[in-house]
Design a protein around this motif. Structure first.
Motif, PDB file in Angstrom:
ATOM      1  N   ARG A 156       0.801  -1.058  -0.037  1.00  0.00           N
ATOM      2  CA  ARG A 156      -0.044  -0.036  -0.232  1.00  0.00           C
ATOM      3  C   ARG A 156       0.825   1.339   0.058  1.00  0.00           C
ATOM      4  N   ALA A 157       1.853   1.334   0.766  1.00  0.00           N
ATOM      5  CA  ALA A 157       2.839   2.452   0.938  1.00  0.00           C
ATOM      6  C   ALA A 157       3.595   2.801  -0.434  1.00  0.00           C
ATOM      7  N   ALA A 158       3.825   1.767  -1.263  1.00  0.00           N
ATOM      8  CA  ALA A 158       4.438   1.874  -2.582  1.00  0.00           C
ATOM      9  C   ALA A 158       3.492   2.425  -3.506  1.00  0.00           C
ATOM     10  N   GLY A 193       1.024  17.361   7.016  1.00  0.00           N
ATOM     11  CA  GLY A 193       1.070  15.707   6.893  1.00  0.00           C
ATOM     12  C   GLY A 193       2.017  15.364   8.298  1.00  0.00           C
ATOM     13  N   ILE A 232       0.389  15.315  -6.124  1.00  0.00           N
ATOM     14  CA  ILE A 232       0.981  16.538  -5.232  1.00  0.00           C
ATOM     15  C   ILE A 232       1.384  17.623  -6.288  1.00  0.00           C
ATOM     16  N   PRO A 281       3.634  19.144   3.470  1.00  0.00           N
ATOM     17  CA  PRO A 281       4.608  18.332   4.196  1.00  0.00           C
ATOM     18  C   PRO A 281       4.271  18.851   5.920  1.00  0.00           C
ATOM     19  N   VAL A 302       0.374   9.612  -4.832  1.00  0.00           N
ATOM     20  CA  VAL A 302       0.701  10.848  -4.191  1.00  0.00           C
ATOM     21  C   VAL A 302       1.698  11.758  -5.067  1.00  0.00           C
ATOM     22  N   SER A 303       2.907  11.090  -5.653  1.00  0.00           N
ATOM     23  CA  SER A 303       3.717  11.835  -6.325  1.00  0.00           C
ATOM     24  C   SER A 303       3.130  12.454  -7.505  1.00  0.00           C
ATOM     25  N   GLN A 329       0.456   4.091  -2.783  1.00  0.00           N
ATOM     26  CA  GLN A 329      -0.087   5.210  -2.462  1.00  0.00           C
ATOM     27  C   GLN A 329       1.150   6.463  -2.606  1.00  0.00           C
ATOM     28  N   LEU A 330       2.369   6.220  -2.204  1.00  0.00           N
ATOM     29  CA  LEU A 330       3.340   7.151  -2.646  1.00  0.00           C
ATOM     30  C   LEU A 330       3.495   7.388  -4.071  1.00  0.00           C
ATOM     31  N   ALA A 331       3.363   6.363  -4.941  1.00  0.00           N
ATOM     32  CA  ALA A 331       3.179   6.766  -6.419  1.00  0.00           C
ATOM     33  C   ALA A 331       2.183   7.632  -6.856  1.00  0.00           C
TER      34      ALA A 331
END
Length: 252
Positions: free
Chosen positions: A46-48, A129, A58, A126, A54-55, A50-52
Motif C-alpha cells: 500500500r505504501a508503494a 502531513g 501533489i 509536508p 501522491v507523487s 500510495q506514494l506513487a
C-alpha cells in the motif's frame, strides 16, 4: 540524491519487506501466526502504491488553493479512519476525528497566522502531513492503552464507582497513566535527536542545500510542534474514553 530509483532499490525493498513479514510470522507476532505478517506485506505494498499516487497528485495540489485544501482534507480523513478503526471496531471510531483535529488545527493555524508557513502546497502539505501523522500515532496509542487498561482493571473502575466516584472520574483514574505512555516515543525522539538519530526533516533540508543551522531549526520546529500536537491528542482521546464516547463493546 540519497537513493537511486532503479531496479536494485526495488529488489532491496522487496527483500526487506519479506524479511519483516518472515520474522513476524516466525515470532508469532499478532493474534495468530500470520496476521501481522500479512499486515506488514499489505502495508508495504500500500505504501508503494500510495506514494506513487501522491507523487502524481501533489504536483497539481500545490498549484491551487482549493486542490490544496481538498488534498489536506483527504489526509485528515484517512488519518481519522485509520486511528479510529485501530482503537475500536464499533460505531464510535469516527470520534478519533476530535483528538486529531484538536491537536493539529491550532498548531497549523498559528503557523499560518504568524507567517512561518505560507499558504502554499509545497510548504503546507509536508508540515500538516507530519503533524497529522504524529496526532494519528498518539491517538491510536493513547486510545488503545486507555481501553486496554479499563478492560484489564474493570474491577477497580467498578470499585471507584461504588465509592461514589462519577463514571468519568473512575475511568480516568485507571486509564490516565496508561494513556500518557503514548507520549513516550515523541519524548524519546526529541531527547535523543542529533545523538541517536538524524530525522528526515533535518536530512532532507541538508540534501536540499540548506545550511546545518537552517536544517536544525526546521527539525526543532517539527519536534516541538509534534509534542504539542500529541499532548493535545492524548488528552482529548483520554477524555473521550473516560466519558464513554469511544469504547469497545466488551469494555466497562
Amino acid at each position: 540524491m540519497l537513493l537511486p530509483v532503479n531496479v536494485m532499490l526495488g529488489i532491496v525493498l522487496a527483500v526487506l519487506l519479506a524479511a519483516a513479514a518472515t520474522v513476524a510470522a516466525a515470532a508469532h507476532l499478532g493474534p495468530d501466526r500470520r496476521s501481522r505478517a500479512r499486515e506488514i506485506v499489505v502495508a508495504g505494498v500500500r505504501a508503494a502504491v500510495q506514494l506513487a499516487a501522491v507523487s502524481l497528485v501533489i504536483g497539481w495540489a500545490v498549484r491551487s488553493v482549493p486542490l490544496l485544501l481538498a488534498f489536506l482534507a483527504v489526509i485528515y480523513a484517512v488519518a481519522v479512519r485509520t486511528a479510529g478503526r485501530r482503537i475500536t471496531r464499533n460505531g464510535t471510531w469516527w470520534r478519533a476525528a476530535l483528538p486529531i483535529g484538536a491537536g493539529v488545527a491550532p498548531v497549523v493555524a498559528a503557523l499560518l497566522l504568524t507567517g512561518l508557513v505560507p499558504v502554499k502546497g509545497i510548504a503546507l502539505i509536508p508540515v500538516t502531513g507530519i503533524l497529522i501523522g504524529g496526532a494519528l500515532t498518539a491517538t491510536v496509542l493513547g486510545g488503545r492503552r486507555a481501553l486496554d487498561e479499563l478492560t484489564a482493571r474493570r474491577g477497580e473502575v467498578e470499585a471507584g464507582m461504588a465509592l461514589g466516584l462519577p463514571d468519568r472520574d473512575a475511568r480516568m483514574e485507571v486509564a490516565r497513566e496508561a494513556a500518557s505512555d503514548a507520549l513516550l516515543p515523541g519524548l524519546d525522539q526529541t531527547r535523543t535527536v542529533g545523538l541517536v538519530t538524524l530525522p528526515g526533516a533535518f536530512v532532507g533540508m541538508l540534501l536540499g542545500g540548506a545550511s546545518p543551522l537552517e536544517a536544525g531549526a526546521v527539525q526543532l520546529f517539527v519536534l516541538v510542534g509534534l509534542m504539542a500536537v500529541q499532548a493535545v491528542a492524548v488528552a482529548v482521546v483520554l477524555e473521550l474514553v473516560a466519558r464513554g464516547r469511544i469504547h469497545r463493546d466488551e469494555g466497562p
